[in-house]
Design an enzyme around this catalytic site. Sequence first.
Site, PDB file in Angstrom:
ATOM      1  N   GLY A  31      50.447  36.453  32.868  1.00  9.22           N
ATOM      2  CA  GLY A  31      49.135  35.897  32.518  1.00  9.22           C
ATOM      3  C   GLY A  31      48.802  36.154  31.066  1.00  9.22           C
ATOM      4  O   GLY A  31      47.679  36.509  30.729  1.00  9.22           O
ATOM      5  N   VAL A  58      53.124  34.253  39.580  1.00  9.53           N
ATOM      6  CA  VAL A  58      53.484  35.619  39.977  1.00  9.53           C
ATOM      7  C   VAL A  58      53.398  35.829  41.492  1.00  9.53           C
ATOM      8  O   VAL A  58      54.028  36.743  42.028  1.00  9.53           O
ATOM      9  CB  VAL A  58      52.625  36.686  39.260  1.00  9.53           C
ATOM     10  N   TYR A 118      38.078  41.092  45.730  1.00  5.60           N
ATOM     11  CA  TYR A 118      38.608  41.424  44.397  1.00  5.60           C
ATOM     12  C   TYR A 118      38.746  42.935  44.237  1.00  5.60           C
ATOM     13  O   TYR A 118      39.789  43.430  43.780  1.00  5.60           O
ATOM     14  CB  TYR A 118      37.686  40.847  43.325  1.00  5.60           C
ATOM     15  N   ALA A 125      39.046  45.156  46.593  1.00  2.69           N
ATOM     16  CA  ALA A 125      40.136  45.628  47.473  1.00  2.69           C
ATOM     17  C   ALA A 125      41.489  45.381  46.814  1.00  2.69           C
ATOM     18  O   ALA A 125      42.388  46.232  46.868  1.00  2.69           O
ATOM     19  CB  ALA A 125      40.061  44.927  48.830  1.00  2.69           C
ATOM     20  N   LYS A 142      42.122  45.217  43.619  1.00  2.00           N
ATOM     21  CA  LYS A 142      42.305  46.101  42.463  1.00  2.00           C
ATOM     22  C   LYS A 142      42.509  47.559  42.905  1.00  2.00           C
ATOM     23  O   LYS A 142      43.209  48.317  42.235  1.00  2.00           O
ATOM     24  CB  LYS A 142      41.099  45.959  41.518  1.00  2.00           C
ATOM     25  N   ILE A 148      34.740  43.377  30.468  1.00  2.00           N
ATOM     26  CA  ILE A 148      35.420  42.957  29.236  1.00  2.00           C
ATOM     27  C   ILE A 148      35.108  41.494  28.930  1.00  2.00           C
ATOM     28  O   ILE A 148      35.092  40.650  29.835  1.00  2.00           O
ATOM     29  CB  ILE A 148      36.959  43.138  29.370  1.00  2.00           C
TER      30      ILE A 148
END
Length: 248
Positions: free
Chosen positions: A13, A65, A156, A158, A160, A189
């Site tokens: 990515g 991926v 999300y 979970a 990470k 970010i």
Amino acid sequence: MFSLADKVALVTGGSRGIGRAVSVALAESGAKVLVNYAGNEAAAAETLELVRAAGSDGAICRFDVADHAQVDEAVPRLAKEHGGLHILVNNAGIALDQILLRVKPEELERTMAVNVGGALWCSKAAIRLMMRQRYGRIVNLSSVVGEAGNPGQAVYSASKAGLIGLTKTLAREYASRGVTVNAVAPGFIETDMTADLPDKVKEDAIAHTPLGRMGSPRDIAAAVLYLASDEAGFVTGQVIGVNGGMHV
Ligand code: NAD
């Protein structure tokens, strides 16, 4: 500060955001950078131009991926074409902003397949090569929400948190082969991933960040660069929070 001369790095990515900043930081330290992308070839080519402007070289490579057949074909071929594979940055990821009660099965499956599956398949393909070299650096992009949770991001967060388990397990499995595996857990970010969030959400996030601002992709790239360096050779299985103090 860190020399990555003679190292080959793959950044998944890498066409924008944090992946682009990581690609440039690795190139500034001398690594050859293979910029993976899912679909936007022009953006990946732009990252490669920045890699070259930073004084190094590399290539762009398209694969999903989450698709282990594509990963298994691409990773060994790239290593063969470019002189090995020393650094893997599992950066590719997708967000899912949805409370649990609205989550659809296909959203769960795709988020886990990209965020956890992607890192797992890329690590598997890379570790095969790294074991033979008896050298490797893997850095996974987790998130502050994988450590602290976040309402509205059940799947999300979970995914990470899953990356943290993967990081610690692979660190233990491959330490004896010279492969270190660590994670960086960014806070809030400024990238395309957060660009469309309502102003109120951004203001709240900044209010909960003691350093009082959103992070930049360069803030994250600096931590990834350290973990990818020879100097981090005694660091494995760790999660470095780069979050402005949002989670301590
Ligand atoms: P971004 O959306 O700008 O970039 C993500 C990149 O991953 C894109 O280039 C996208 O095309 C690529 N990608 C998505 N699915 C892919 C797939 N199946 N195969 C290959 N590439 C794929 O996001 P970003 O903010 O730069 O985030 C980078 C990483 O950092 C992600 O893993 C994200 O979860 C994590 N992160 C970001 C933040 C933030 O606030 N921006 C915070 C914590 C963690």
